[in-house]
Design an enzyme around this catalytic site. Structure first.
Site, PDB file in Angstrom:
ATOM      1  N   ARG A 127      39.780  49.879  29.515  1.00  0.00           N
ATOM      2  CA  ARG A 127      40.639  50.589  30.450  1.00  0.00           C
ATOM      3  C   ARG A 127      41.243  49.595  31.431  1.00  0.00           C
ATOM      4  O   ARG A 127      40.709  48.524  31.667  1.00  0.00           O
ATOM      5  CB  ARG A 127      39.838  51.649  31.207  1.00  0.00           C
ATOM      6  CG  ARG A 127      39.403  52.800  30.336  1.00  0.00           C
ATOM      7  CD  ARG A 127      38.525  53.761  31.100  1.00  0.00           C
ATOM      8  NE  ARG A 127      39.236  54.387  32.199  1.00  0.00           N
ATOM      9  CZ  ARG A 127      38.815  54.388  33.467  1.00  0.00           C
ATOM     10  NH1 ARG A 127      37.687  53.797  33.788  1.00  0.00           N
ATOM     11  NH2 ARG A 127      39.524  54.975  34.398  1.00  0.00           N
ATOM     12  N   LYS A 192      26.588  49.164  32.361  1.00  0.00           N
ATOM     13  CA  LYS A 192      27.490  49.800  31.387  1.00  0.00           C
ATOM     14  C   LYS A 192      26.986  49.621  29.956  1.00  0.00           C
ATOM     15  O   LYS A 192      26.768  48.519  29.481  1.00  0.00           O
ATOM     16  CB  LYS A 192      28.891  49.205  31.543  1.00  0.00           C
ATOM     17  CG  LYS A 192      29.928  49.953  30.728  1.00  0.00           C
ATOM     18  CD  LYS A 192      31.293  49.870  31.373  1.00  0.00           C
ATOM     19  CE  LYS A 192      32.371  50.358  30.438  1.00  0.00           C
ATOM     20  NZ  LYS A 192      33.671  50.460  31.075  1.00  0.00           N
ATOM     21  N   ARG A 333      29.680  53.231  47.713  1.00  0.00           N
ATOM     22  CA  ARG A 333      30.166  52.821  49.031  1.00  0.00           C
ATOM     23  C   ARG A 333      29.384  51.636  49.571  1.00  0.00           C
ATOM     24  O   ARG A 333      29.951  50.712  50.154  1.00  0.00           O
ATOM     25  CB  ARG A 333      30.053  54.007  49.973  1.00  0.00           C
ATOM     26  CG  ARG A 333      30.867  53.860  51.188  1.00  0.00           C
ATOM     27  CD  ARG A 333      31.180  55.216  51.728  1.00  0.00           C
ATOM     28  NE  ARG A 333      31.527  55.129  53.129  1.00  0.00           N
ATOM     29  CZ  ARG A 333      31.909  56.172  53.833  1.00  0.00           C
ATOM     30  NH1 ARG A 333      31.955  57.349  53.267  1.00  0.00           N
ATOM     31  NH2 ARG A 333      32.224  56.045  55.088  1.00  0.00           N
TER      32      ARG A 333
HETATM   33  C1  BTN Z   1      36.484  50.800  28.855  1.00  0.00           C
HETATM   34  O1  BTN Z   1      37.100  49.897  29.418  1.00  0.00           O
HETATM   35  O2  BTN Z   1      35.482  51.294  29.359  1.00  0.00           O
HETATM   36  C2  BTN Z   1      36.966  51.334  27.531  1.00  0.00           C
HETATM   37  C3  BTN Z   1      36.515  50.466  26.392  1.00  0.00           C
HETATM   38  C4  BTN Z   1      36.970  50.948  25.030  1.00  0.00           C
HETATM   39  C5  BTN Z   1      36.658  49.947  23.951  1.00  0.00           C
HETATM   40  C6  BTN Z   1      36.917  50.496  22.583  1.00  0.00           C
HETATM   41  S1  BTN Z   1      36.254  49.474  21.320  1.00  0.00           S
HETATM   42  C7  BTN Z   1      37.081  50.412  20.107  1.00  0.00           C
HETATM   43  C8  BTN Z   1      38.458  50.709  20.657  1.00  0.00           C
HETATM   44  N1  BTN Z   1      39.368  49.632  20.369  1.00  0.00           N
HETATM   45  C9  BTN Z   1      39.757  49.002  21.476  1.00  0.00           C
HETATM   46  O3  BTN Z   1      40.530  48.017  21.503  1.00  0.00           O
HETATM   47  N2  BTN Z   1      39.201  49.563  22.553  1.00  0.00           N
HETATM   48  C10 BTN Z   1      38.381  50.682  22.195  1.00  0.00           C
END
Ligand code: BTN
Length: 336
Positions: A127, A192, A333
């Protein structure tokens, strides 16, 4: 990847030593050709050890993905009415599984029900323009294509429902205390474990293709994780901590797909409301003072995280009262 390289990979996956001679015989190629294929594996990031007199070995072995196993596992779990897996692709290396499906959609393919896995992504994306670290045969990286008929508004909250499905699928294997960070990170003890990326192409107000990407850390080496800029964890560590058996990546894949397909087939008609309670049950920040960071100008809003509404919007108790937000990034926070 050519057939010999693939066969070599499957041989070495057992973690045992194989002599150059035996590999050459098995694959019907010369020892020099074997050496060349081994170079190809090193390029993928497979660490092949070579010991004089013993041969070649991948220490610890590899838990490779098998298309047939994933499909079989999925079919055993899913009822007839649910079966919408129209195409299952398992590649050794792609730039991004999501990018692959988006490209297929742009080329006019009907990607509804397509699933694409890769053992490695050379340009995995997260993201907000981040990179998703995707080393070979370590974790799960996959994307699902889904046709949406009544515009993006109909899939409000979908990414949160995806998070719930991932938790439920992992809980099936006995894992506990998995949590969700709004909007859709999968966490364990504030680290994560997985991420979700939703991308939409087509008419945002009508017929469009949704590409749902999931990255789940299964067994990540410290070295591969060097570039990750936030606390992370993998399922391997959780399995150790919780005295659970780590399922194979094929098994995990089948169960995750089952949970996601069962949800996807009803989501457009039923919406997020029924996923609200299961999401809130796993809300990592429930009742906590948080900061919500929004937009490029780093606007921030402070308040207490109350939960989410029936559309999946974040409910924040701010100085102005309870406000709902549909985008942004949470931080605690106390960490600001
Ligand atoms: C995030 O940033 O939390 C989202 C990560 C999403 C990663 C997955 S791996 C499979 C699919 N292909 C990608 O290039 N991204 C998503």
């Amino acid at each position: 990847m050519n057939i010999s390289t693939q066969k070599l990979l499957e041989q070495l996956a057992d973690g045992q030593y194989h002599s150059g001679e035996s590999l050459g015989e098995l694959l019907g190629i010369s020892r020099a050709a074997i050496w060349k294929q081994l170079q190809a594996l090193q390029t993928l990031g497979v660490n092949v050890q070579s010991v004089k007199g013993r041969g070649y070995c991948v220490e610890g072995g590899l838990d490779l993905l098998h298309r047939a196993e994933i499909e079989k596992g999925f079919n055993e779990l899913i009822g007839d009415a649910d079966s919408k897996l129209t195409k299952l692709i398992v590649e050794n290396e792609l730039d991004s599984t999501s990018q692959y499906l988006i490209k297929m959609s742009a080329q006019g393919e009907a990607i509804h029900g397509w699933v694409c896995f890769a053992e490695k992504q050379s340009a995995g994306r997260g993201r907000r323009g981040r990179v998703w670290q995707s080393p070979f045969a370590s974790n799960l990286y996959f994307s699902i294509g889904w046709r949406i008929h009544s515009g993006v508004a109909a899939v409000e909250g979908l990414s949160l429902a995806v998070g719930v499905c991932l938790c439920e699928a992992l809980e099936h294997f006995g894992f506990v205390d998995l949590q969700l960070k709004w909007p859709n990170d999968l966490l364990y003890k504030n680290k994560k474990l997985g991420g979700i990326l939703l991308e939409i192409s087509g008419d945002a107000a009508g017929e469009c293709d949704l590409v749902l990407g999931v990255g789940l850390n299964v067994s990540m080496s410290e070295k591969a994780a060097e570039e990750i800029d936030q606390p992370w964890i993998d399922l391997f560590s959780i399995a150790n901590e919780q005295a659970r058996v780590l399922p194979s990546r094929d098994q995990l894949a089948a169960h995750l797909l089952h949970a996601l397909f069962s949800m996807l087939r009803n989501f457009e008609a039923q919406g997020f409301a029924q996923w609200r309670d299961p999401w809130q049950k796993r809300n990592a920040h429930a009742g906590k003072e948080i900061t919500l960071h929004m937009g490029a100008k780093a606007q921030a809003k402070r308040g207490m995280m109350l939960g989410v509404n029936n559309s999946g919007a974040l409910l924040l108790n701010t100085e102005q009262g309870v406000e709902a937000f549909i985008g942004g990034e949470i931080s605690l926070r106390s960490l600001d």
